[in-house]
Design a protein around this motif. Structure first.
Motif, PDB file in Angstrom:
ATOM      1  N   ALA A 155       0.829  -1.213   0.000  1.00 49.69           N
ATOM      2  CA  ALA A 155       0.000   0.000   0.000  1.00 49.69           C
ATOM      3  C   ALA A 155       0.861   1.261   0.000  1.00 49.69           C
ATOM      4  CB  ALA A 155      -0.932  -0.019   1.213  1.00 49.69           C
ATOM      5  N   LYS A 156       1.917   1.242   0.796  1.00 52.01           N
ATOM      6  CA  LYS A 156       2.823   2.396   0.858  1.00 52.01           C
ATOM      7  C   LYS A 156       3.485   2.641  -0.492  1.00 52.01           C
ATOM      8  CE  LYS A 156       5.350   5.567   2.977  1.00 52.01           C
ATOM      9  NZ  LYS A 156       4.786   6.769   3.618  1.00 52.01           N
ATOM     10  N   ASN A 157       4.012   1.591  -1.102  1.00 49.83           N
ATOM     11  CA  ASN A 157       4.689   1.737  -2.391  1.00 49.83           C
ATOM     12  C   ASN A 157       3.733   2.135  -3.504  1.00 49.83           C
ATOM     13  OD1 ASN A 157       7.186   1.098  -1.315  1.00 49.83           O
ATOM     14  ND2 ASN A 157       7.020  -1.082  -1.784  1.00 49.83           N
ATOM     15  N   ALA A 158       2.445   1.834  -3.326  1.00 50.65           N
ATOM     16  CA  ALA A 158       1.436   2.231  -4.309  1.00 50.65           C
ATOM     17  C   ALA A 158       0.972   3.674  -4.101  1.00 50.65           C
ATOM     18  CB  ALA A 158       0.239   1.287  -4.237  1.00 50.65           C
ATOM     19  N   GLY A 159       1.448   4.313  -3.014  1.00 54.04           N
ATOM     20  CA  GLY A 159       1.111   5.712  -2.761  1.00 54.04           C
ATOM     21  C   GLY A 159      -0.103   5.933  -1.897  1.00 54.04           C
ATOM     22  N   LEU A 160      -0.642   4.872  -1.279  1.00 57.18           N
ATOM     23  CA  LEU A 160      -1.794   5.054  -0.401  1.00 57.18           C
ATOM     24  C   LEU A 160      -1.366   5.692   0.925  1.00 57.18           C
ATOM     25  CD1 LEU A 160      -3.898   1.794  -0.941  1.00 57.18           C
ATOM     26  CD2 LEU A 160      -3.986   3.976  -2.169  1.00 57.18           C
ATOM     27  N   ASP A 161      -2.364   6.251   1.626  1.00 61.52           N
ATOM     28  CA  ASP A 161      -2.097   6.964   2.881  1.00 61.52           C
ATOM     29  C   ASP A 161      -2.498   6.183   4.120  1.00 61.52           C
ATOM     30  OD1 ASP A 161      -1.346   9.650   1.668  1.00 61.52           O
ATOM     31  OD2 ASP A 161      -3.350   9.366   0.823  1.00 61.52           O
ATOM     32  N   LEU A 162      -3.427   5.249   3.969  1.00 57.82           N
ATOM     33  CA  LEU A 162      -3.917   4.551   5.157  1.00 57.82           C
ATOM     34  C   LEU A 162      -4.443   3.164   4.800  1.00 57.82           C
ATOM     35  CD1 LEU A 162      -7.365   4.714   5.306  1.00 57.82           C
ATOM     36  CD2 LEU A 162      -6.758   7.121   5.485  1.00 57.82           C
ATOM     37  N   VAL A 163      -4.374   2.276   5.790  1.00 57.62           N
ATOM     38  CA  VAL A 163      -4.968   0.946   5.710  1.00 57.62           C
ATOM     39  C   VAL A 163      -5.863   0.769   6.929  1.00 57.62           C
ATOM     40  CG1 VAL A 163      -4.540  -1.533   5.875  1.00 57.62           C
ATOM     41  CG2 VAL A 163      -3.116  -0.130   4.383  1.00 57.62           C
ATOM     42  N   ILE A 164      -7.104   0.338   6.694  1.00 54.69           N
ATOM     43  CA  ILE A 164      -8.009   0.041   7.800  1.00 54.69           C
ATOM     44  C   ILE A 164      -8.064  -1.471   7.963  1.00 54.69           C
ATOM     45  CG2 ILE A 164     -10.367   0.193   8.676  1.00 54.69           C
ATOM     46  CD1 ILE A 164     -10.726   2.736   7.040  1.00 54.69           C
ATOM     47  N   ALA A 165      -7.625  -1.953   9.119  1.00 56.05           N
ATOM     48  CA  ALA A 165      -7.713  -3.385   9.435  1.00 56.05           C
ATOM     49  C   ALA A 165      -9.075  -3.645  10.068  1.00 56.05           C
ATOM     50  CB  ALA A 165      -6.593  -3.791  10.382  1.00 56.05           C
ATOM     51  N   ASP A 166      -9.877  -4.472   9.412  1.00 56.65           N
ATOM     52  CA  ASP A 166     -11.257  -4.688   9.857  1.00 56.65           C
ATOM     53  C   ASP A 166     -11.324  -5.781  10.918  1.00 56.65           C
ATOM     54  OD1 ASP A 166     -13.939  -4.759  10.167  1.00 56.65           O
ATOM     55  OD2 ASP A 166     -14.371  -5.744   8.251  1.00 56.65           O
ATOM     56  N   ASN A 167     -11.465  -5.364  12.162  1.00 55.41           N
ATOM     57  CA  ASN A 167     -11.631  -6.338  13.236  1.00 55.41           C
ATOM     58  C   ASN A 167     -13.043  -6.293  13.809  1.00 55.41           C
ATOM     59  OD1 ASN A 167      -9.914  -8.371  14.074  1.00 55.41           O
ATOM     60  ND2 ASN A 167      -9.657  -7.496  16.124  1.00 55.41           N
ATOM     61  N   GLU A 168     -13.965  -5.741  12.966  1.00 59.26           N
ATOM     62  CA  GLU A 168     -15.391  -5.834  13.291  1.00 59.26           C
ATOM     63  C   GLU A 168     -15.956  -7.087  12.620  1.00 59.26           C
ATOM     64  OE1 GLU A 168     -19.650  -3.537  12.527  1.00 59.26           O
ATOM     65  OE2 GLU A 168     -17.911  -3.089  11.275  1.00 59.26           O
ATOM     66  N   HIS A 169     -15.888  -7.131  11.301  1.00 62.53           N
ATOM     67  CA  HIS A 169     -16.354  -8.311  10.556  1.00 62.53           C
ATOM     68  C   HIS A 169     -15.220  -9.312  10.350  1.00 62.53           C
ATOM     69  CE1 HIS A 169     -20.189  -6.406   9.779  1.00 62.53           C
ATOM     70  NE2 HIS A 169     -19.573  -5.338   9.286  1.00 62.53           N
ATOM     71  N   GLY A 170     -13.991  -8.818  10.312  1.00 55.89           N
ATOM     72  CA  GLY A 170     -12.842  -9.706  10.149  1.00 55.89           C
ATOM     73  C   GLY A 170     -12.535 -10.462  11.432  1.00 55.89           C
ATOM     74  N   ALA A 171     -11.656 -11.451  11.314  1.00 56.41           N
ATOM     75  CA  ALA A 171     -11.371 -12.313  12.472  1.00 56.41           C
ATOM     76  C   ALA A 171      -9.871 -12.344  12.764  1.00 56.41           C
ATOM     77  CB  ALA A 171     -11.902 -13.714  12.211  1.00 56.41           C
ATOM     78  N   PHE A 172      -9.235 -11.195  12.717  1.00 53.05           N
ATOM     79  CA  PHE A 172      -7.799 -11.133  12.979  1.00 53.05           C
ATOM     80  C   PHE A 172      -7.539 -11.282  14.482  1.00 53.05           C
ATOM     81  CE2 PHE A 172      -8.011  -8.140   9.180  1.00 53.05           C
ATOM     82  CZ  PHE A 172      -7.649  -9.133   8.272  1.00 53.05           C
ATOM     83  N   ASP A 173      -6.520 -12.062  14.841  1.00 52.27           N
ATOM     84  CA  ASP A 173      -6.169 -12.189  16.258  1.00 52.27           C
ATOM     85  C   ASP A 173      -5.091 -11.158  16.612  1.00 52.27           C
ATOM     86  OD1 ASP A 173      -3.722 -13.192  15.353  1.00 52.27           O
ATOM     87  OD2 ASP A 173      -4.283 -15.283  15.726  1.00 52.27           O
ATOM     88  N   TYR A 174      -4.775 -11.066  17.912  1.00 46.29           N
ATOM     89  CA  TYR A 174      -3.818 -10.058  18.362  1.00 46.29           C
ATOM     90  C   TYR A 174      -2.423 -10.291  17.788  1.00 46.29           C
ATOM     91  CZ  TYR A 174      -7.167  -8.307  21.846  1.00 46.29           C
ATOM     92  OH  TYR A 174      -8.256  -7.760  22.472  1.00 46.29           O
ATOM     93  N   SER A 175      -2.056 -11.537  17.610  1.00 47.25           N
ATOM     94  CA  SER A 175      -0.729 -11.849  17.097  1.00 47.25           C
ATOM     95  C   SER A 175      -0.548 -11.262  15.699  1.00 47.25           C
ATOM     96  CB  SER A 175      -0.502 -13.360  17.068  1.00 47.25           C
ATOM     97  OG  SER A 175       0.748 -13.665  16.470  1.00 47.25           O
TER      98      SER A 175
END
Length: 533
Positions: free
Chosen positions: A314-334
């Motif tokens: 995302a950074k190399n593509a020139g984006l400014d932000l990434v939103i990690a979805d931990n509402e519907h997504g199931a990402f753990d703390y690790s």
């Protein structure tokens, strides 16, 4: 902008501006930034507009001001000061600076930036508040941030700014003097203080707590261009240098700068001040810098795939932000800890959309070094108050202190210093996706610690108050935009919908989160299938 004389009709000014829009319509401008001369004004009485009173018209008598403290207004007693010229006028229905009138004609909102408003004499330079001398019930709202205030022909219109401040910004003379020689001439420099010496205007600038100290009323550029007044200018500059903060470099800018550059180099050199020419069109360069500072922050959402190096792409593509979805997504703390650290190391803003605003969840993510939080389904200020409490240190919140952690890269600075910086860096957003949230948007944005809002159009469309009506949805989005813009708060939208993206852009969105990694994968897979069908 050239005028046919001392005065002209306000509608002529607007006609010129609209002609400019037509000339550039093929390029489809998206955002409109305006720089204006600051002492001109238009009034309204009994539904009738006055002619435009130019800054060149200096019929006022500064003696009428008596003990008025113009230093706090960022100006000085002058014959062309609107406060002076309207001192004994009857109560007016409306007062417009040139900038606010252009803004009003384009958007229907009588607003401008403090750099334009204060030159009227009716505003405090520190906060843009109207003082007790206001001649009309309808005064321009003076913004302290360059902000979107409305829409014209699909373009976001931002608060107009003063031409002198824009020129200083564009000159790049942030640590030096600028001698700006146009139709008028002035010597200026930045300084971190409230008021200047007598005879020096402490004009508002674009940085909070910073003033543009200005010696104005110098020999005008027209005389200098004719080869007149150079000795008089040197004498004025001699006095101005003794009153302004000491600098060792001066830039000469404006249309008349080149004609007197060689004659002034020796004058400044004798006083230990090096002299050089600024680039051409410094006012336009100033607007360009403002435009870049106000560009839309673009990003996307990581919704399901545990790809820890996604922030690098995302950074190399020139984006400014990434939103990690931990509402519907199931990402753990690790995974989140690794994703957030990767983001920090490559300078990518990582915001976590949380489904749980408990102290334990917010504290863990904050200590991992997340840049911000997004609270979904935020209907009231009370809903997001807990996130502020647990994500912010005192005095704003009650975040627990453990600093030898990822959020300091395991190298904490002194605690008091770090707590202040961490609070400034932490961005907390409410996701507005119900009609109730729209109704309470102002209350949510007013909460100390809330940076702004993101619109969730899918849920908002499904709300019973919207009932999947496209037109109602658009009106609700515009309502949020108007509220956030008026409060000078950040707002954005999370969508893959092209029409809604364009709507948000045209109404001054400062952030767009477009689609997700799943959208990208699905779209590219479909392209491959179509190619070889």
């Amino acid at each position: 902008m050239p005028f046919p004389g001392v005065e002209c009709r306000g509608e002529d000014v607007v006609r010129i501006i609209k002609d400019i829009f037509r000339l550039v319509s093929e390029r489809v401008p998206r955002r409109v930034f305006i720089s204006v001369q600051m002492h001109g004004y238009i009034t309204e009485k009994d539904g009738k507009l006055s002619e435009y009173n130019s800054w060149r018209e200096g019929s006022g008598d500064p003696a009428v001001l008596g003990g008025a403290d113009l230093q706090t207004m960022g100006t000085a007693p002058k014959a062309n000061l609107p406060l002076v010229k309207l001192w004994n006028s009857q109560r007016l229905d409306a007062f417009f600076t040139l900038g606010s009138y252009i803004c009003y004609a384009l958007t229907g909102v009588n607003a401008t930036h403090v750099t334009d408003a204060c030159a009227s004499g009716y505003y405090y330079a520190s906060n843009g508040a109207v003082n007790g001398y206001a001649p009309a019930s309808n005064m321009p709202r003076a913004y302290t941030e360059v902000s979107p205030v409305g829409n014209y022909c699909g373009c976001t219109v931002y608060t107009p700014v003063g031409d002198h401040q824009a020129s200083y910004l564009g000159s790049g003379a942030e640590g030096e003097y600028l001698l700006n020689i146009g139709t008028a001439a002035q010597l200026s420099c930045l300084f971190d203080a409230g008021v200047g010496a007598e005879g020096i205007e402490a004009r508002p600038y674009f940085c909070e707590g910073t003033r543009l100290y200005t010696a104005s009323g110098l020999v005008d550029g027209e005389r200098l261009f004719r080869g007149e007044g150079i000795d008089e200018l040197k004498k004025q500059l001699e006095g101005a240098i003794t009153l302004l903060p000491k600098k060792d470099r001066v830039l000469l800018g404006g249309g008349g700068a080149a004609s007197v550059f060689s004659q002034l180099c020796g004058f400044f050199a004798e006083r230990g001040i090096s002299c050089s020419l600024a680039e051409d069109n410094i006012g336009l360069l100033g607007l360009e810098r403002i435009s870049k500072q106000k560009r839309i922050k673009a990003g996307t959402m990581l919704s399901e795939i545990e790809f820890v190096n996604f922030p690098i792409i995302a950074k190399n593509a020139g984006l400014d932000l990434v939103i990690a979805d931990n509402e519907h997504g199931a990402f753990d703390y690790s995974f989140l800890s690794r994703l957030i650290m990767t983001s920090r190391l490559v300078g990518m803003n990582c915001i976590v959309r949380i489904g749980d605003s408990s102290r334990g969840n917010v504290t863990k993510l904050a200590d991992m070094g997340v840049n911000g939080f997004l609270l979904p389904m935020c209907n009231t200020a009370e809903d997001i108050r807990k996130v502020v409490r647990y994500a912010m240190y005192a005095p704003i919140g009650e975040r627990g202190i453990s600093t030898t952690r990822a959020h300091t890269l395991y190298s904490p600075p002194p605690l008091a210093e770090y707590m202040h910086k961490a609070n400034a860096d932490m961005k907390i957003y409410a996701q507005i996706e119900t009609v109730k949230g729209v109704e309470n948007c102002a209350e949510i944005l007013a909460l100390d610690g809330v940076e702004g809002v993101f619109i969730g159009p899918n849920d908002l469309s499904a709300d019973p108050g919207c009932n999947f009506s496209r037109e109602k949805l658009k009106k609700l989005i515009i309502r949020i935009a108007d509220t956030a813009n008026a409060m000078q708060k950040q707002w954005g939208i999370i969508t893959a919908d092209e029409e809604l993206t364009e709507l948000a852009v045209s109404f001054g969105a400062s952030m767009i989160s477009r689609g997700s990694e799943l959208n990208m994968l699905k779209t590219e897979c479909e392209k491959i299938r179509r190619r070889f069908r």
